[in-house]
Design a protein around this motif. Structure first.
Motif, mmCIF file in Angstrom:
data_model
loop_
_atom_site.group_PDB
_atom_site.id
_atom_site.type_symbol
_atom_site.label_atom_id
_atom_site.label_comp_id
_atom_site.label_asym_id
_atom_site.label_seq_id
_atom_site.Cartn_x
_atom_site.Cartn_y
_atom_site.Cartn_z
ATOM 1 N N PHE A 94 0.840 -1.205 0.000
ATOM 2 C CA PHE A 94 0.000 0.000 0.000
ATOM 3 C C PHE A 94 0.877 1.258 0.000
ATOM 4 N N LEU A 95 1.884 1.260 0.850
ATOM 5 C CA LEU A 95 2.784 2.409 0.922
ATOM 6 C C LEU A 95 3.483 2.639 -0.411
ATOM 7 N N ALA A 96 3.963 1.557 -1.021
ATOM 8 C CA ALA A 96 4.629 1.681 -2.320
ATOM 9 C C ALA A 96 3.670 2.208 -3.380
ATOM 10 N N ALA A 97 2.394 1.799 -3.304
ATOM 11 C CA ALA A 97 1.403 2.246 -4.296
ATOM 12 C C ALA A 97 1.172 3.748 -4.219
ATOM 13 N N VAL A 98 1.008 4.291 -3.001
ATOM 14 C CA VAL A 98 0.752 5.736 -2.899
ATOM 15 C C VAL A 98 2.025 6.548 -3.112
ATOM 16 N N ARG A 99 3.173 5.940 -2.882
ATOM 17 C CA ARG A 99 4.411 6.634 -3.216
ATOM 18 C C ARG A 99 4.596 6.697 -4.730
ATOM 19 N N ALA A 100 4.233 5.625 -5.416
ATOM 20 C CA ALA A 100 4.358 5.606 -6.881
ATOM 21 C C ALA A 100 3.396 6.596 -7.520
ATOM 22 N N ASP A 101 2.208 6.752 -6.923
ATOM 23 C CA ASP A 101 1.224 7.705 -7.434
ATOM 24 C C ASP A 101 0.439 8.280 -6.255
ATOM 25 N N ALA A 107 -6.048 3.645 -4.008
ATOM 26 C CA ALA A 107 -5.017 3.096 -3.127
ATOM 27 C C ALA A 107 -5.154 3.655 -1.718
ATOM 28 N N TRP A 108 -5.386 4.964 -1.607
ATOM 29 C CA TRP A 108 -5.592 5.563 -0.288
ATOM 30 C C TRP A 108 -6.810 4.950 0.394
ATOM 31 N N ARG A 109 -7.898 4.800 -0.356
ATOM 32 C CA ARG A 109 -9.118 4.250 0.246
ATOM 33 C C ARG A 109 -8.922 2.800 0.664
ATOM 34 N N ALA A 110 -8.326 1.990 -0.208
ATOM 35 C CA ALA A 110 -8.129 0.575 0.122
ATOM 36 C C ALA A 110 -7.220 0.407 1.338
ATOM 37 N N TRP A 111 -6.197 1.241 1.429
ATOM 38 C CA TRP A 111 -5.301 1.158 2.587
ATOM 39 C C TRP A 111 -6.045 1.562 3.857
ATOM 40 N N GLY A 112 -6.818 2.640 3.762
ATOM 41 C CA GLY A 112 -7.612 3.058 4.912
ATOM 42 C C GLY A 112 -8.604 1.989 5.336
ATOM 43 N N ASP A 113 -9.266 1.369 4.354
ATOM 44 C CA ASP A 113 -10.217 0.295 4.661
ATOM 45 C C ASP A 113 -9.517 -0.869 5.358
ATOM 46 N N HIS A 114 -8.313 -1.190 4.891
ATOM 47 C CA HIS A 114 -7.544 -2.286 5.497
ATOM 48 C C HIS A 114 -7.266 -1.982 6.976
ATOM 49 N N GLU A 115 -6.847 -0.769 7.257
ATOM 50 C CA GLU A 115 -6.537 -0.405 8.632
ATOM 51 C C GLU A 115 -7.808 -0.341 9.486
ATOM 52 N N ALA A 116 -8.906 0.131 8.906
ATOM 53 C CA ALA A 116 -10.172 0.203 9.647
ATOM 54 C C ALA A 116 -10.645 -1.199 10.026
ATOM 55 N N ARG A 117 -10.557 -2.134 9.088
ATOM 56 C CA ARG A 117 -10.967 -3.512 9.389
ATOM 57 C C ARG A 117 -10.095 -4.137 10.471
ATOM 58 N N ALA A 118 -8.836 -3.702 10.534
ATOM 59 C CA ALA A 118 -7.914 -4.229 11.541
ATOM 60 C C ALA A 118 -8.085 -3.544 12.894
#
Length: 201
Positions: A94-101, A107-118
């Motif tokens: 996820f970090l590499a994805a938002v760094r690349a773009d 990518a921001w939403r999917a990463w946030g969703d991942h952290e929210a579910r955790a």
């Protein structure tokens, strides 16, 4: 050719046919490096839809071997890792994805969703807001941020986020340059208003 044909089959609901075509395209190895990497991404996405997460991860990684800084392939890899319960690897991707773009809203939403579910609400909140700084007209990101606030009992904050999202997406409608962009912006506003209405019920 294989990609367009595969997308046509996918649009008709023929997921296995699409998978077979994407596989043929990657095996043929014709076209530019980015074209082949895009085929790997499409194959990974089709496998993800079938919940074949290990195979999806392998497809995304094959694409990354050709196009290492593709934000879409990195996001696909992150989602596959998350689905395989490889949380640390998912975060790295996820970090590499938002760094690349940095403007890759999904990518921001999917990463946030991942952290929210955790159960990492504070981390998810920060990621959603970082995404919104860069992608103010991305309705799903506004809705995700508002959903987190509502889940945590912050109804006023959720309402404020949806109100800001409506204003941002309505602004996109006003400056749209073609019918498709106008329709997309109108749909975004409608989704945000529905989420807002659900809070008020």
């Amino acid at each position: 050719l294989f990609h367009g044909w595969g997308q046509l089959e996918l649009g008709e609901g023929h997921i296995k046919r699409a998978e077979a075509l994407f596989r043929r395209g990657t095996a043929a190895g014709r076209g530019s490096v980015s074209d082949i990497a895009f085929l790997w991404h499409s194959l990974g996405a089709v496998l993800t839809r079938q919940r074949r997460h290990a195979e999806a991860l392998a497809a995304f990684q094959s694409g990354l071997a050709l196009h290492a800084d593709s934000s879409q392939l990195l996001l696909g890899s992150a989602v596959a890792h998350a689905n395989l319960a490889n949380s640390l690897a998912a975060r790295r991707s996820f970090l590499a994805a938002v760094r690349a773009d940095p403007y890759h809203a999904q990518a921001w939403r999917a990463w946030g969703d991942h952290e929210a579910r955790a159960g990492r609400g504070a981390r998810a909140r920060k990621l959603y807001l970082q995404g919104l700084i860069r992608c103010r007209q991305h309705a799903p990101l506004w809705r995700a941020a508002a959903r987190l606030e509502r889940r945590d009992g912050n109804v006023a904050r959720a309402r404020a986020l949806l109100e800001r999202g409506v204003a941002a997406c309505d602004g996109a409608r006003e400056v749209a340059t073609d019918a498709r962009a106008t329709d997309r912006a109108q749909a975004d506003v409608a989704q945000l208003l529905m989420s807002w209405a659900a809070i008020e019920m």
